[in-house]
Design a protein around this motif. Structure first.
Motif, PDB file in Angstrom:
ATOM      1  N   MET A  46       0.838  -1.209   0.000  1.00  0.00           N
ATOM      2  CA  MET A  46       0.000   0.000   0.000  1.00  0.00           C
ATOM      3  C   MET A  46       0.870   1.255   0.000  1.00  0.00           C
ATOM      4  O   MET A  46       1.945   1.268   0.610  1.00  0.00           O
ATOM      5  N   PRO A  47       0.410   2.330  -0.645  1.00  0.00           N
ATOM      6  CA  PRO A  47       1.153   3.595  -0.640  1.00  0.00           C
ATOM      7  C   PRO A  47       1.279   4.153   0.777  1.00  0.00           C
ATOM      8  O   PRO A  47       0.496   3.807   1.671  1.00  0.00           O
ATOM      9  N   HIS A  51      -4.352   3.669   5.122  1.00  0.00           N
ATOM     10  CA  HIS A  51      -4.705   2.914   6.327  1.00  0.00           C
ATOM     11  C   HIS A  51      -5.181   1.503   5.993  1.00  0.00           C
ATOM     12  O   HIS A  51      -4.956   0.559   6.762  1.00  0.00           O
ATOM     13  N   GLY A  52      -5.858   1.351   4.868  1.00  0.00           N
ATOM     14  CA  GLY A  52      -6.374   0.049   4.480  1.00  0.00           C
ATOM     15  C   GLY A  52      -6.999   0.121   3.104  1.00  0.00           C
ATOM     16  O   GLY A  52      -7.186   1.203   2.544  1.00  0.00           O
ATOM     17  N   GLU A  53      -7.300  -1.040   2.545  1.00  0.00           N
ATOM     18  CA  GLU A  53      -7.895  -1.093   1.216  1.00  0.00           C
ATOM     19  C   GLU A  53      -8.904  -2.230   1.140  1.00  0.00           C
ATOM     20  O   GLU A  53      -8.943  -3.119   1.999  1.00  0.00           O
ATOM     21  N   GLU A  54      -9.734  -2.179   0.093  1.00  0.00           N
ATOM     22  CA  GLU A  54     -10.697  -3.252  -0.131  1.00  0.00           C
ATOM     23  C   GLU A  54     -10.996  -3.346  -1.615  1.00  0.00           C
ATOM     24  O   GLU A  54     -11.097  -2.326  -2.304  1.00  0.00           O
ATOM     25  N   TRP A  55     -11.099  -4.589  -2.098  1.00  0.00           N
ATOM     26  CA  TRP A  55     -11.527  -4.846  -3.467  1.00  0.00           C
ATOM     27  C   TRP A  55     -13.002  -5.205  -3.443  1.00  0.00           C
ATOM     28  O   TRP A  55     -13.441  -6.003  -2.621  1.00  0.00           O
ATOM     29  N   LYS A  67      -8.162   3.836   1.710  1.00  0.00           N
ATOM     30  CA  LYS A  67      -8.495   4.909   2.639  1.00  0.00           C
ATOM     31  C   LYS A  67      -7.232   5.472   3.274  1.00  0.00           C
ATOM     32  O   LYS A  67      -6.414   4.725   3.820  1.00  0.00           O
ATOM     33  N   TYR A  68      -7.099   6.793   3.220  1.00  0.00           N
ATOM     34  CA  TYR A  68      -6.021   7.496   3.922  1.00  0.00           C
ATOM     35  C   TYR A  68      -6.537   7.878   5.301  1.00  0.00           C
ATOM     36  O   TYR A  68      -7.603   8.492   5.433  1.00  0.00           O
ATOM     37  N   ALA A  73      -1.085  12.739   0.329  1.00  0.00           N
ATOM     38  CA  ALA A  73       0.018  13.707   0.304  1.00  0.00           C
ATOM     39  C   ALA A  73      -0.373  14.977  -0.444  1.00  0.00           C
ATOM     40  O   ALA A  73       0.116  16.066  -0.137  1.00  0.00           O
ATOM     41  N   ARG A  74      -1.234  14.868  -1.415  1.00  0.00           N
ATOM     42  CA  ARG A  74      -1.686  16.044  -2.157  1.00  0.00           C
ATOM     43  C   ARG A  74      -3.187  15.949  -2.404  1.00  0.00           C
ATOM     44  O   ARG A  74      -3.774  14.866  -2.370  1.00  0.00           O
TER      45      ARG A  74
END
Length: 419
Positions: A46-47, A51-55, A67-68, A73-74
């Motif tokens: 993950m970048p 915080h987490g991801e979902e497919w 989700k950040y 960052a921008r």
């Protein structure tokens, strides 16, 4: 004048339709994001800052959602804000409250056996309670109790119970539960408008100006969003309660409302836990069933009914006197007593009906003239009542209702003109 009544009823229908549509959109997006937030997973690639991801898969396509925790960052060029569903739901609900309960205060809002209020007093209580209730709730959230979320939820439940009891002391049973729903919905929308969105704007502005956003703003918004999540199902119940006398017409309706709030907590706890993959709390099913059985039992308690004179329940207002003296009233009274009052009575005689539908009483002269507009709309201008025409109301009888109502409206216009 009868055309105005019909147009007014269609306006109420249109606003109700809008209210339901926007409520579906708001609740749908709310439930979706809660489930998404709880279901996020960590992954090794993950970048930074994610915080987490979902497919997910839907409609033949695959979606990859990340989700950040605080912010990226921008600032992305295209940012979608979910807010109008909440705002329009509340605004349309407020409009419906005014159309049905404020404009029809003498029939739907004021119960003179509880509190002998003037229309303006009832409307002031209606409006003021929503405002004051929000201020109390907001104070509790900002008092430091945010660090003790369980205690805060308990205090919120107590506040809701106090409001439920208070509404039942001054308003009709139908209006009591409806106002409790409006009060809860006001908390939810005010959370979005006054807390969640402003905090998100601060984070966005920090990103635009090159500052690192403070995570406290997300934490505050998260608390209010959690409250909204647990309040959603009870609000739906309270929105629908005015169609079910078993819910609103009991003297214990405020306790029923309290059990509904607890029921909302147990149901949402089950789904939230499942979405977060933290177990399968099947015990919530048993608790939910027991709570619902408690609601059913309370609904069978005797109605809170005031004593009334068989000849006349109360003194008639000037408007009602005009309707009672208009040509055709005696015939209409006989029609209503013969076709409607077996259900719309303080002690209904129709099999299977234990209390008057929608708490609409049509036994006395005062009852009938007070409900003139409803009788005209439901049994004159349309054939909605009696349901399925079970009492065989004739078309000629419906025409007599229409003729009487229009004559009474004309008499009313003349009375207003000369006074």
């Amino acid at each position: 004048m009868s055309e105005i009544v019909i147009m007014w009823d269609w306006l109420a229908f249109a606003v109700r339709w809008l209210h339901v549509i926007t409520a579906i959109a708001w609740i749908g997006s709310s439930f979706y994001f809660i489930a998404l937030d709880l279901g996020l997973r960590r992954a090794p690639d993950m970048p930074e800052g994610v915080h987490g991801e979902e497919w997910q898969v839907h409609g033949g396509g695959f979606y990859h959602i990340q989700k950040y925790l605080v912010s990226p960052a921008r600032m992305p060029e295209d940012l979608i804000w979910f807010k109008w569903e909440s705002y329009v739901t509340w605004l349309s609900g407020a409009a419906l409250l005014m159309i049905v309960y404020w404009a029809g205060a003498e029939l739907y809002l004021i119960d003179s056996s509880k509190a002998d209020l003037a229309v303006w007093q009832a409307i002031l209580i209606s409006f003021g309670s929503l405002t004051i209730g929000w201020l109390v709730y907001d104070f509790l959230c900002k008092s430091g109790l945010a660090e003790r979320p369980t205690l805060l939820m308990v205090l919120l439940f107590i506040l809701l119970m106090v409001m439920a009891w208070g509404y039942n002391q001054v308003f009709t049973g139908r209006a009591s539960l409806l106002h409790l729903g409006a009060f809860t919905a006001t908390i939810m929308t005010a959370n979005v408008f006054l807390v969640i969105m402003p905090n998100q704007r601060i984070v966005v502005q920090d990103l635009k100006e090159g500052r690192k956003p403070d995570p406290k703003y997300g934490k505050i918004a998260k608390l209010r969003s959690t409250h909204n999540n647990y309040l959603t199902l009870p609000v739906l119940f309270l929105m629908l309660s005015n169609h079910y006398p078993l819910a609103f017409a009991s003297e214990y309706n405020w306790i029923i409302a309290g059990l509904v709030f607890l029921l909302g907590v147990t149901i949402r706890h089950y789904f939230n836990t499942r979405h977060a993959r933290k177990g399968n709390p099947t015990w919530t099913w048993l608790v939910s069933v027991l709570l619902f059985l408690g609601i059913m039992w309370l609904s069978t308690a005797p109605l809170m009914q005031s004593d009334y004179d068989e000849e006349e329940a109360r003194d008639l207002t000037a408007k009602e006197q005009i309707f009672a003296s208009a040509d055709g009233f005696e015939e209409v009274q006989d029609i209503v007593l013969g076709r409607c009052s077996m259900c719309h009575a303080r002690e209904p005689s129709w099999d299977g009906i234990n209390r008057a539908p929608k708490n609409m009483l049509l036994e006395t002269r005062g009852d009938i003239v007070a409900a003139a507009s409803e009788i005209f709309l439901q049994a004159g201008a349309t054939n909605a009542m009696p349901p399925a025409n079970v009492t065989w109301m004739e078309e000629d009888e419906r025409r007599k209702i229409v003729k009487w109502f229009r004559k009474a409206q004309a008499d009313m216009s003349f009375f207003v003109a000369i006074n």
